[in-house]
Write a protein that holds these residues in place. Structure first.
Motif, PDB file in Angstrom:
ATOM      1  N   ASN A   1       9.787  -9.368 -51.785  1.00 53.67           N
ATOM      2  CA  ASN A   1       8.629  -9.056 -52.388  1.00 53.67           C
ATOM      3  C   ASN A   1       7.546  -9.215 -50.946  1.00 53.67           C
ATOM      4  O   ASN A   1       6.702  -8.519 -50.927  1.00 53.67           O
ATOM      5  CB  ASN A   1       8.074  -9.854 -53.359  1.00 53.67           C
ATOM      6  CG  ASN A   1       8.696  -9.743 -54.540  1.00 53.67           C
ATOM      7  OD1 ASN A   1       9.141  -8.474 -54.864  1.00 53.67           O
ATOM      8  ND2 ASN A   1       8.890 -10.574 -55.548  1.00 53.67           N
ATOM      9  N   ARG A   2       7.689 -10.284 -50.293  1.00 52.57           N
ATOM     10  CA  ARG A   2       7.022 -10.803 -49.074  1.00 52.57           C
ATOM     11  C   ARG A   2       7.046  -9.465 -48.105  1.00 52.57           C
ATOM     12  O   ARG A   2       6.098  -8.953 -47.461  1.00 52.57           O
ATOM     13  CB  ARG A   2       7.241 -11.874 -48.573  1.00 52.57           C
ATOM     14  CG  ARG A   2       6.480 -12.495 -47.456  1.00 52.57           C
ATOM     15  CD  ARG A   2       6.940 -13.595 -46.839  1.00 52.57           C
ATOM     16  NE  ARG A   2       8.095 -13.320 -45.859  1.00 52.57           N
ATOM     17  CZ  ARG A   2       9.127 -14.075 -45.850  1.00 52.57           C
ATOM     18  NH1 ARG A   2       9.133 -15.092 -46.988  1.00 52.57           N
ATOM     19  NH2 ARG A   2      10.017 -13.792 -45.294  1.00 52.57           N
ATOM     20  N   ARG A   3       8.305  -9.006 -47.797  1.00 52.85           N
ATOM     21  CA  ARG A   3       8.498  -7.805 -46.776  1.00 52.85           C
ATOM     22  C   ARG A   3       7.847  -6.545 -47.417  1.00 52.85           C
ATOM     23  O   ARG A   3       7.167  -5.863 -46.496  1.00 52.85           O
ATOM     24  CB  ARG A   3       9.907  -7.684 -46.507  1.00 52.85           C
ATOM     25  CG  ARG A   3      10.088  -6.744 -45.574  1.00 52.85           C
ATOM     26  CD  ARG A   3      11.763  -6.380 -45.163  1.00 52.85           C
ATOM     27  NE  ARG A   3      12.440  -6.629 -46.349  1.00 52.85           N
ATOM     28  CZ  ARG A   3      13.494  -7.258 -46.908  1.00 52.85           C
ATOM     29  NH1 ARG A   3      13.378  -8.270 -46.343  1.00 52.85           N
ATOM     30  NH2 ARG A   3      14.106  -6.985 -48.036  1.00 52.85           N
ATOM     31  N   GLU A   4       7.813  -6.329 -48.630  1.00 47.96           N
ATOM     32  CA  GLU A   4       6.972  -5.057 -49.316  1.00 47.96           C
ATOM     33  C   GLU A   4       5.920  -5.284 -49.216  1.00 47.96           C
ATOM     34  O   GLU A   4       4.945  -4.161 -48.797  1.00 47.96           O
ATOM     35  CB  GLU A   4       7.521  -4.861 -50.595  1.00 47.96           C
ATOM     36  CG  GLU A   4       8.926  -4.454 -50.585  1.00 47.96           C
ATOM     37  CD  GLU A   4       9.636  -4.213 -52.131  1.00 47.96           C
ATOM     38  OE1 GLU A   4       8.895  -4.703 -53.245  1.00 47.96           O
ATOM     39  OE2 GLU A   4      10.640  -3.757 -52.273  1.00 47.96           O
ATOM     40  N   ARG A   5       5.195  -6.496 -49.296  1.00 46.03           N
ATOM     41  CA  ARG A   5       3.635  -6.638 -49.236  1.00 46.03           C
ATOM     42  C   ARG A   5       3.312  -6.452 -47.824  1.00 46.03           C
ATOM     43  O   ARG A   5       2.217  -5.641 -47.677  1.00 46.03           O
ATOM     44  CB  ARG A   5       3.413  -7.898 -49.811  1.00 46.03           C
ATOM     45  CG  ARG A   5       1.844  -8.304 -49.803  1.00 46.03           C
ATOM     46  CD  ARG A   5       1.416  -9.659 -50.380  1.00 46.03           C
ATOM     47  NE  ARG A   5       2.294 -10.721 -50.007  1.00 46.03           N
ATOM     48  CZ  ARG A   5       3.325 -11.347 -50.810  1.00 46.03           C
ATOM     49  NH1 ARG A   5       3.682 -10.992 -51.966  1.00 46.03           N
ATOM     50  NH2 ARG A   5       3.908 -12.442 -50.306  1.00 46.03           N
TER      51      ARG A   5
ATOM     52  N   ASN B   1       4.678  -4.714 -45.521  1.00 46.39           N
ATOM     53  CA  ASN B   1       4.915  -3.361 -45.133  1.00 46.39           C
ATOM     54  C   ASN B   1       3.730  -2.728 -45.740  1.00 46.39           C
ATOM     55  O   ASN B   1       3.374  -1.517 -44.893  1.00 46.39           O
ATOM     56  CB  ASN B   1       6.250  -2.783 -45.838  1.00 46.39           C
ATOM     57  CG  ASN B   1       6.468  -1.297 -45.317  1.00 46.39           C
ATOM     58  OD1 ASN B   1       6.195  -1.081 -44.211  1.00 46.39           O
ATOM     59  ND2 ASN B   1       7.212  -0.793 -45.949  1.00 46.39           N
ATOM     60  N   ARG B   2       3.334  -2.838 -47.091  1.00 39.71           N
ATOM     61  CA  ARG B   2       2.162  -2.131 -47.610  1.00 39.71           C
ATOM     62  C   ARG B   2       0.869  -2.401 -46.722  1.00 39.71           C
ATOM     63  O   ARG B   2       0.117  -1.397 -46.405  1.00 39.71           O
ATOM     64  CB  ARG B   2       1.889  -2.544 -49.005  1.00 39.71           C
ATOM     65  CG  ARG B   2       2.830  -1.863 -50.030  1.00 39.71           C
ATOM     66  CD  ARG B   2       2.283  -2.198 -51.568  1.00 39.71           C
ATOM     67  NE  ARG B   2       2.082  -3.457 -51.718  1.00 39.71           N
ATOM     68  CZ  ARG B   2       3.007  -4.277 -52.276  1.00 39.71           C
ATOM     69  NH1 ARG B   2       4.175  -3.841 -52.456  1.00 39.71           N
ATOM     70  NH2 ARG B   2       2.541  -5.471 -52.381  1.00 39.71           N
ATOM     71  N   VAL B   3       0.471  -3.554 -46.306  1.00 43.03           N
ATOM     72  CA  VAL B   3      -0.506  -3.828 -45.651  1.00 43.03           C
ATOM     73  C   VAL B   3      -0.625  -3.131 -44.181  1.00 43.03           C
ATOM     74  O   VAL B   3      -1.343  -2.798 -43.594  1.00 43.03           O
ATOM     75  CB  VAL B   3      -0.838  -5.374 -45.366  1.00 43.03           C
ATOM     76  CG1 VAL B   3      -1.785  -5.765 -44.352  1.00 43.03           C
ATOM     77  CG2 VAL B   3      -1.213  -6.035 -46.616  1.00 43.03           C
ATOM     78  N   TRP B   4       0.856  -3.062 -43.433  1.00 42.47           N
ATOM     79  CA  TRP B   4       0.940  -2.649 -42.381  1.00 42.47           C
ATOM     80  C   TRP B   4       0.685  -0.843 -42.408  1.00 42.47           C
ATOM     81  O   TRP B   4       0.036  -0.347 -41.596  1.00 42.47           O
ATOM     82  CB  TRP B   4       2.339  -2.907 -41.871  1.00 42.47           C
ATOM     83  CG  TRP B   4       2.511  -2.380 -40.434  1.00 42.47           C
ATOM     84  CD1 TRP B   4       3.381  -1.129 -40.170  1.00 42.47           C
ATOM     85  CD2 TRP B   4       2.153  -2.351 -39.197  1.00 42.47           C
ATOM     86  NE1 TRP B   4       3.343  -0.645 -39.048  1.00 42.47           N
ATOM     87  CE2 TRP B   4       2.693  -1.676 -38.205  1.00 42.47           C
ATOM     88  CE3 TRP B   4       1.000  -3.725 -38.871  1.00 42.47           C
ATOM     89  CZ2 TRP B   4       2.183  -1.603 -36.781  1.00 42.47           C
ATOM     90  CZ3 TRP B   4       0.951  -3.277 -37.424  1.00 42.47           C
ATOM     91  CH2 TRP B   4       1.554  -2.614 -36.587  1.00 42.47           C
TER      92      TRP B   4
END
Length: 180
Positions: free
Chosen positions: A32-36, A38-41
């Protein structure tokens, strides 16, 4: 008290369940942290792309204005979009990008003000002329703005691609090298 096989099996099964649950929870949390991130990036890169496009559009506007001396039709919206872009950059950009954008924005305001002073001259019909001090002031502000825009684009590219370091070759395999 001795440990019988049934008790040992229950204890082992409980420990296995706790370990399995903990592992699944940690994996889900990391995902979840990595996906969040990635979305911000991804959103940040979209804003950086938009910033690069806006700089090029304003550069084209500035170049045409420098030649013609009048605003091309339908270009005031491009200047107004700079405020929307600034808001998006404030959300996603680093302080380095924000500082570079602020310099770009200030330079843009300087050449627009210089053009307005030239265009609003009283008593003369403003014409594109190197002898007109207000026109020279405008062209100087344009050159400064172009330099600041190039610096802003460099900062954006560095932010997107990261800083690449030259790596020296410490060891190189040379199979056919003859020793002396």
């Amino acid at each position: 008290m001795t440990l019988n096989p049934a008790t040992a099996a229950i204890i082992g099964m409980s420990l296995g369940a706790v370990a399995s649950f903990s592992g699944a929870w940690l994996t889900q949390h990391a995902t979840n942290r990595r996906e969040r991130e990635n979305r911000v990036w991804t959103r940040c890169m979209a804003v950086y792309e938009e910033a690069m496009i806006a700089v090029h559009r304003l550069g084209d506007l500035r170049a045409e204005l420098s030649v013609e001396g009048k605003w091309p039709d339908g270009t005031r919206a491009a200047v107004a979009d700079a405020h929307v872009l600034a808001a998006r950059l404030e959300i996603y950009a680093s302080s380095t990008v924000l500082d570079a954008h602020w310099a770009t924005f200030q330079a843009m305001r300087a050449w627009i003000e210089a053009w307005q002073e030239w265009d609003n001259q009283e008593g003369t019909n403003p014409r594109v002329s190197r002898t007109d001090p207000r026109w020279r002031e405008f062209t100087e502000r344009v050159k400064e703005s172009e330099d600041v825009d190039r610096q802003f684009l460099r900062v954006l590219r560095k932010e997107v691609h990261g800083e690449r370091k030259e790596r020296g070759v410490v060891w190189k395999w040379r199979p056919f090298r003859t020793g002396s």
